[in-house]
Design an enzyme around this catalytic site. Structure first.
Site, PDB file in Angstrom:
ATOM      1  N   TRP A   1       0.820  -1.213   0.000  1.00  0.00           N
ATOM      2  CA  TRP A   1       0.000   0.000   0.000  1.00  0.00           C
ATOM      3  C   TRP A   1       0.850   1.258   0.000  1.00  0.00           C
ATOM      4  O   TRP A   1       0.348   2.339  -0.331  1.00  0.00           O
ATOM      5  CB  TRP A   1      -0.944  -0.001   1.201  1.00  0.00           C
ATOM      6  CG  TRP A   1      -0.271   0.214   2.540  1.00  0.00           C
ATOM      7  CD1 TRP A   1       0.750  -0.486   3.074  1.00  0.00           C
ATOM      8  CD2 TRP A   1      -0.618   1.205   3.518  1.00  0.00           C
ATOM      9  NE1 TRP A   1       1.074  -0.019   4.322  1.00  0.00           N
ATOM     10  CE2 TRP A   1       0.247   1.018   4.617  1.00  0.00           C
ATOM     11  CE3 TRP A   1      -1.587   2.219   3.582  1.00  0.00           C
ATOM     12  CZ2 TRP A   1       0.191   1.814   5.762  1.00  0.00           C
ATOM     13  CZ3 TRP A   1      -1.635   2.996   4.727  1.00  0.00           C
ATOM     14  CH2 TRP A   1      -0.756   2.808   5.793  1.00  0.00           C
ATOM     15  N   ASP A   2       2.128   1.126   0.368  1.00  0.00           N
ATOM     16  CA  ASP A   2       3.045   2.263   0.349  1.00  0.00           C
ATOM     17  C   ASP A   2       2.965   3.001  -0.989  1.00  0.00           C
ATOM     18  O   ASP A   2       3.079   4.229  -1.054  1.00  0.00           O
ATOM     19  CB  ASP A   2       4.488   1.786   0.531  1.00  0.00           C
ATOM     20  CG  ASP A   2       4.692   0.846   1.691  1.00  0.00           C
ATOM     21  OD1 ASP A   2       3.795   0.028   1.961  1.00  0.00           O
ATOM     22  OD2 ASP A   2       5.751   0.909   2.320  1.00  0.00           O
TER      23      ASP A   2
ATOM     24  N   GLU B   1      -0.021  -2.320  12.855  1.00  0.00           N
ATOM     25  CA  GLU B   1       0.045  -3.778  12.723  1.00  0.00           C
ATOM     26  C   GLU B   1       0.368  -4.485  14.033  1.00  0.00           C
ATOM     27  O   GLU B   1       0.546  -5.708  14.048  1.00  0.00           O
ATOM     28  CB  GLU B   1       1.057  -4.140  11.637  1.00  0.00           C
ATOM     29  CG  GLU B   1       0.598  -3.677  10.255  1.00  0.00           C
ATOM     30  CD  GLU B   1       1.696  -3.721   9.213  1.00  0.00           C
ATOM     31  OE1 GLU B   1       2.882  -3.714   9.607  1.00  0.00           O
ATOM     32  OE2 GLU B   1       1.376  -3.743   8.013  1.00  0.00           O
TER      33      GLU B   1
ATOM     34  N   LYS C   1       1.942   0.862  16.373  1.00  0.00           N
ATOM     35  CA  LYS C   1       3.170   0.826  15.565  1.00  0.00           C
ATOM     36  C   LYS C   1       3.397   2.127  14.813  1.00  0.00           C
ATOM     37  O   LYS C   1       4.515   2.617  14.705  1.00  0.00           O
ATOM     38  CB  LYS C   1       3.083  -0.341  14.575  1.00  0.00           C
ATOM     39  CG  LYS C   1       4.297  -0.520  13.683  1.00  0.00           C
ATOM     40  CD  LYS C   1       4.109  -1.707  12.758  1.00  0.00           C
ATOM     41  CE  LYS C   1       5.304  -1.900  11.842  1.00  0.00           C
ATOM     42  NZ  LYS C   1       5.120  -3.054  10.930  1.00  0.00           N
ATOM     43  N   GLN C   2       2.338   2.680  14.252  1.00  0.00           N
ATOM     44  CA  GLN C   2       2.453   3.853  13.394  1.00  0.00           C
ATOM     45  C   GLN C   2       1.087   4.528  13.306  1.00  0.00           C
ATOM     46  O   GLN C   2       0.103   4.041  13.850  1.00  0.00           O
ATOM     47  CB  GLN C   2       2.918   3.446  12.004  1.00  0.00           C
ATOM     48  CG  GLN C   2       1.963   2.471  11.314  1.00  0.00           C
ATOM     49  CD  GLN C   2       2.479   1.971   9.993  1.00  0.00           C
ATOM     50  OE1 GLN C   2       3.093   2.701   9.245  1.00  0.00           O
ATOM     51  NE2 GLN C   2       2.254   0.696   9.704  1.00  0.00           N
TER      52      GLN C   2
END
Length: 799
Positions: A374-375, A512, A625-626
């Site tokens: 998806w980046d 994640e 995580k982010q």
């Protein structure tokens, strides 16, 4: 004397292919270093595979068709040199198909009295590699001293041509400083290459030898991928071009899957000897197997006739065009300027020349197996949309071409429509590995391939953004509409009815750390938007282009009640947000987890896990995580108020571990949105220097492509505050104190927008084919500006 054609015979000085002083001067000028602001210098040599491989990653050169790691030519112990071609995948013994390390043509070694000059054998007197980002050239200069005290200087310059992606060039200069005698200089074509395996020292062999040929003026290597049978050919010319050699001996040698051309010179102390290599790389995707050698050699002969100087001139002209469009200038912050240019350089050398995807590590290594995530659409695609729309189109055509694979993914999971793979390669069928070593260094099953479904709508977000900025209606009608419909059908079959609401259960969001969750906020909000977009497009195109809609309906077997259902699901899809505070719950039950905030940062500025929390139990806490909820708000800024953004930033920022390269740029842009300016600049510098400073201690595995794209987005959409809508330009700038001026250009539909932003003024010019008036909104105030004129608008920063 006769010219030698057999191994070991001597060729006299008067038969040497030499260059005139004028030709050498032209090459010197073309290969000369740019000014310091364009150079990445790495001085000194540290033994050990990690340090060597980090440098190889950072110094990658390429052109989007092929990229070459910045490995040292003699391939010292611990190296992981390699060349990668876009879209060349193979499985063989690997768990899933992966990007193939292709044969190398950049190997060079220098020998004297049976001893090789190599950095892993001796300590250098001096060593430096220099990446010239402006010209796309990698330079190297090393002064060796061997165990006998003999000193030799090796200088190289290496290019992968930007104007012709199949061609490469290397110049080599050898200078014995304190000795005379025979020196052997070797270079060839190296087919003895392996991909890294999963476990330490494990190697995968994806290529088998098909053909090695050589003649007086050429060498040829052809290999084939073992599973898919894709042929890769390399043809090269390796010759001495100095006019100072006193003796020359040429020996062609074959070592298994390597061909080496050895040139022996009777070298004199203090004299320099120059060599050059011209290379052509092709695959069976361009030429049929039976014609590959003929076509490769024909191209090489044409290249030789044209000469290196002419080709390098064209290469530099192509780079000038790229930088004229893509360069972003920051006055007053040299560190930020160089870091930003490095990230733009990476984007320029990785733009696909055909309909191939961009992997999470670009073409800098086989990290993440070269798979497309998806980046691509969320972090990388915007740069190309705003600068090089045809490249962005290629990236989206890759997604269209892999629709059949996406449809098979959906069937395999028991759903309808098309489910884009979490990890994609050749066909679009999911190639996510079954297991991996996670952060806690244990082997675990991977669930992202079956649960991280937001990728489906991430792709469509990229399609909509591309159309909004470029206005490419032909793409929308020919490809995009079908993509939107089939993926909307997937979501309609994926949701579950629960009373008055629809839910999406058992997913993984961008964070994640938490698996198997229900109703992830990022996923659900994106799906709401996606289904609403699909229903709207169906209605709109039915009115404006009924024949096109009819063709797509026929291809997809779309029924009239499906768009109605999409709209219903969009309106009733569960989304957890506190009506009073505006705080969004990341997923069902998130707020019931044990609450922690991240500890003080370590020496690299990275937050430290709280006492008692490890990566084994972090999923039972609220630590993430982010960016997840914050990324949702970043993608849909107008859907949330300033107060809602602030309360969510305050809550989630202090609970984020930033264990992903995607995280810092998201927090930088959201920090600007909520006036957390000091944090925003700090996060920006982390993402801008992510690989240059090896922030996550894993740059040896490849460039972090999302961080690279996020760096550009933070400057353009964050600090400049630029949004291009279909009918207007929106600006909401804020510059760090040390930035005196921010200057750049972007493409908008068929126009080019030039912007120079200072702390109090915006200078804007829109170049267009006709003189028209367009609305421009600056910090909430809208004015009309005329194309083909420069306008200076004053403002007071509001953020």
């Amino acid at each position: 004397m006769k010219r030698a054609t057999a191994r070991g015979e001597v060729m006299p000085k008067d038969s040497l292919p030499i260059s005139s002083p004028a030709e050498k001067s032209v090459l010197d000028d073309l290969l000369a270093l740019s000014s310091e602001e364009w150079l990445i210098r790495i001085k000194g040599f540290r033994k050990g595979s990690k340090a060597i491989q980090v440098n190889e990653t950072i110094l990658t050169i390429g052109n989007g068709y092929l990229n070459i790691r910045g490995s040292l030519e003699e391939l010292p112990t611990g190296h992981c040199g390699g060349m990668y071609l876009a879209g060349i995948y193979d499985k063989s013994e690997s768990d899933v198909e992966e990007l193939v390390k292709c044969p190398m043509w950049t190997d060079v070694s220098v020998w004297h009295e049976g001893e090789k000059f190599c950095l892993s054998c001796t300590d250098p007197i001096a060593h430096e590699q220099i990446l010239d980002m402006k010209k796309g050239i990698l330079h190297r200069k090393t002064t060796f001293r061997n165990l006998q005290g003999k000193t030799l200087i090796l200088q190289t310059s290496r290019l992968a041509f930007m104007h012709d992606p199949h061609r490469g060039y290397m110049r080599v200069l050898v200078t014995p400083k304190n000795f005379s005698g025979e020196v052997r200089v070797l270079s060839g074509l190296n087919g003895e290459v392996f991909n890294r395996g999963y476990f330490p020292r494990e190697l995968y062999k994806h290529l088998q030898l098909e053909r090695i040929e050589h003649g007086r003026n050429f060498m040829y290597l052809e290999m084939k991928t073992r599973e898919q049978g894709i042929r890769i050919s390399e043809a090269a010319s390796w010759k001495m071009i100095s006019n100072t050699g006193r003796m020359l001996q040429w020996e062609p040698r074959i070592y298994g899957e390597k061909f080496t051309s050895e040139i022996t010179i009777d070298a004199s102390r203090g004299h320099s000897y120059e060599f050059e290599k011209l290379a052509v790389v092709t695959t069976s995707r361009e030429f049929s197997a039976g014609l590959m050698m003929k076509e490769s050699i024909t191209q090489l002969k044409s290249y030789v006739r044209t000469g290196a100087a002419a080709e390098i001139e064209r290469h530099l002209a192509a780079w000038n065009v790229l930088w004229e469009q893509a360069d972003v200038r920051i006055d007053g912050d040299e560190v930020a300027q160089k870091a930003l240019r490095y990230n733009i350089y990476q984007l320029l050398i990785n733009g696909p020349v055909a309909a191939t995807g961009i992997g999470a590590k670009f073409l800098s290594s086989e990290g993440y197996m070269g798979h497309v995530f998806w980046d691509t659409e969320i972090f990388i695609l915007p740069f190309y949309i705003h600068n090089f729309p045809p490249v962005a189109r290629n990236m989206l055509l890759y997604r269209y071409n892999t629709l059949p694979g996406a449809m098979r993914n959906a069937v395999k999971m028991g759903y309808l429509g098309a489910k884009y793979a979490w990890e994609s390669a050749t066909t679009g069928q999911d190639v996510t590995p079954r297991f991996a070593s996670k952060l806690e260094k244990t082997i675990r099953l991977i669930y992202t391939g079956t649960e991280e479904d937001h990728i489906v709508s991430d792709v469509i977000y990229g399609v909509e953004r591309y159309f909004r900025v470029t206005g490419d209606e032909e793409f929308l009608l020919s490809y995009g509409l079908e993509m939107v419909i089939l993926t909307a059908r997937f979501w309609a079959s994926r949701v579950v009815r629960n009373g008055e609401l629809y839910e999406i259960r058992t997913v993984i969001g961008p964070d994640e750390f938490h698996e198997h969750v229900d109703n992830n906020a990022y996923t659900n909000f994106l799906v709401k938007w996606h289904l609403r977009l699909a229903a709207m497009l169906y209605k709109h195109i039915g009115k404006t282009n009924p024949s096109v809609l009819g063709e797509v309906v026929a291809r997809t077997n779309l029924t009239e009640d499906e768009p109605v259902h999409w709209l219903q699901v969009s309106r009733q899809l569960k989304f957890n947000q506190d009506p009073e505070s505006g705080l969004v719950e990341q997923f069902d039950g998130y707020f019931a987890l044990k609450d922690h905030i991240m500890g003080r940062p370590d020496r690299k500025g990275q937050p430290v896990l709280p006492l008692g929390v490890t990566f084994r139990n972090i999923g039972r806490t609220q630590l993430i995580k982010q960016a997840d909820v914050l990324l949702m708000m970043l993608l849909f800024p107008h859907a949330f108020s300033a107060e809602e953004k602030q309360v969510n930033y305050t809550y989630y920022e202090q609970r984020t571990a930033h264990k992903s390269s995607l995280s810092h740029c998201s927090h930088a842009m959201m920090g600007l949105a909520v006036s957390e300016r000091v944090n925003a600049y700090r996060y920006f510098m982390k993402t801008a220097l992510f690989d240059l400073e090896n922030l996550h201690n894993n740059t040896e595995l490849g460039i972090h492509a999302a961080s690279v794209g996020g760096t550009w987005q933070t400057v353009i959409h964050g600090f400049a505050g630029l949004t291009l809508k279909s009918d207007r330009i929106v600006l909401n700038p804020w510059l760090p104190k040390k930035w005196e001026c921010l200057s750049f250009r972007v493409k908008w539909r068929d126009r080019v927008v030039h912007l120079d932003i200072t702390h109090l003024e915006v200078s804007i010019r829109i170049d267009a084919d006709s003189d028209i008036t367009l609305p421009c909104t600056l910090n909430g105030k809208t004015c009309k500006i005329s194309t083909n004129e420069t306008h200076r608008l004053t403002y007071c920063p509001t953020r």
